[in-house]
Design an enzyme around this catalytic site. Sequence first.
Site: not given
Length: 476
Positions: A257, A332
Site C-alpha cells: 500500500k 476479490r
Amino acid sequence: MTTLKKVGSVSANENLAILCTRRTNFAALGLNTAEITFVKKQIEADKKLVVLNQFHRFVFVQLIPEKKAPAQTQELVRKAGDAIGKCCNEFRLTALTIADTENKPSLALALAEGMILGNYQFIKYRGDKEKEQHTLSAISINSKKLKDSELNLLNIVSEATLLARNLVNEPVNTLNAQKLGKEFERMGKEAGFQVEVLSEAKIQSLKMGGLLAVNQGSIDPPTFTVMEYKGRGAKNKKPFVLVGKGVTYDTGGLSLKPTPNSMDMMKCDMAGGAMVGAVMYAAAKAKLPVHIIGLVPATDNRPGENAFAPGDIITMMSGQTVEMLNSDAEGRMILGDALHYAKRYNPELVCEFSTLTGAAAAAIGGGGIVMMGTAGEWYKNRLRKSGDQVYERIAEFPFWEEYDEMIKSEIADMKNVGGSAAGAITAGRFLLKYTDYPFLHFDIAGPAFLQAKDGYRMKGGTGVGVRLMFDFFRNL
C-alpha cells in the site's frame, strides 16, 4: 454489554430520560413547577436536550425531533441516546430509565439502541481499563405499548453488532485466520448454529486457488468457515447465503500500500467476515424462521514467504484463470472462490459483504454502503428499506456489462484490476464471474471502520451490516 429491560413503573429516585414533545405533561413525571417552567423555556429556545440535576437523581428531557421521514426521526433519537449515555458516564451514573411518555415504543427503543451502541468500548488491552470503563450498565424502559419481543430482538441485534465490532478491533497478532475460525465456532456453540472451519488441506483439495494464492505470503494457514442456521418453519425453501471477506490484515502484499498510514487500519479488512458471523449469531439467538448459510474465506495478505506476484496466473476454484496484476486487489481473489463454493447450495439469494475498494469509500464516504448486482428489484427494494430503517443506507451503483471490457486479460480469462476508473464497479463485475444465482455485492469499505466517532458509531469497527441484514431477515 449494557443490560436492557422493561419496567412497569418509574421510581422517584431513578435517573430518568424523558422523550417528550412540546405538549408533554411534565408534572406527572415528578418535575416541580420551577423545573417545568425551565424545561419549557429551554425547549422554546430550541434546546433539544435539557439536563436537570435534582441532587437525588438526574433527569434528561429529550425533545423528539420532527422529521417527515420516520427513519430520520429514529436516527436522530438514536444519536440523542448516545448523547444522553455520554452524560450518564460523565456523571458516573450506573442506571437509567427511559420514560415513553408519548406512547411511541419505537422511539424509546431507538433511544435505548443509541445508548447501548454508543456505550461500547474496546479497552481490553488498556492497563487503566477499570478507571476508563463506562459506568452506565443498566437501561430500563417504561412503556405501555412496548412488546417484550421487540425488546428482546433489540438486545440480540445490539449484542451481535458489538460482537462484530470486537472482532474488527482485534489486531492480527491476536486474531489471525485460525483464531477467527475459532471465534465463529464459539459463537455458533453459544447461539445455536452449525460451524465447520475447513483446514488448509481441505482448501487445497477444493482447489481454492484464489484463497491459496493470497495466503502464499503468510506464515499462518488460511481457513474457510462454513456456517449454517435453519430456523423452525423457515420461510425460504432455498437458503440465503451470506459471504464475507476475511482478510485479517492487508499490507497490500507485494503491491505494498503506497498511501501514508494506509496500513494503520488494515486489521479491519475482515469486517465483512465478522459481520456475517454476527448476523448468523443474531438470527440463531432470535430463532428467526429463515435458512441462512454463512461463508468466510480468511487469510492475511503479506509480502513474505512465496507471496504471489503481479503477473502471476491464478487458477480459481471455478477453473477460470486470473492474471493477477495487483496483489492489493486480494479480496476479490478469495471471494471469487467463496462465491463459486456457494453454487452448491442453489441459493435463493447471495449477499456478499466486503471492505473491497477505496473507490467505494471515496465515492460516498462513511455514510453508506455501495450495492450492485443481479438480484431482482424486490430484494433490492427490501434491502434498501432495511437500510433506511436502521440507517445503514444503501447506494446502488450501475452494473452494466460494458464494464467487463476493463477486466479483460490478453493471457488469462480476466485480470484482477480494471484501471483507475470505476474501481468499485469493476471489482463487482469481477465477482459476478463466479456466480450463477441472484447476487448482490455490498462494498462496506467506507462505513466499516471510522477514524473518528460519529454518534453511536464509534471510532474503529462499527459492526456495519449486522443491523441491516437482521432487519431484512426478521421482516421477510
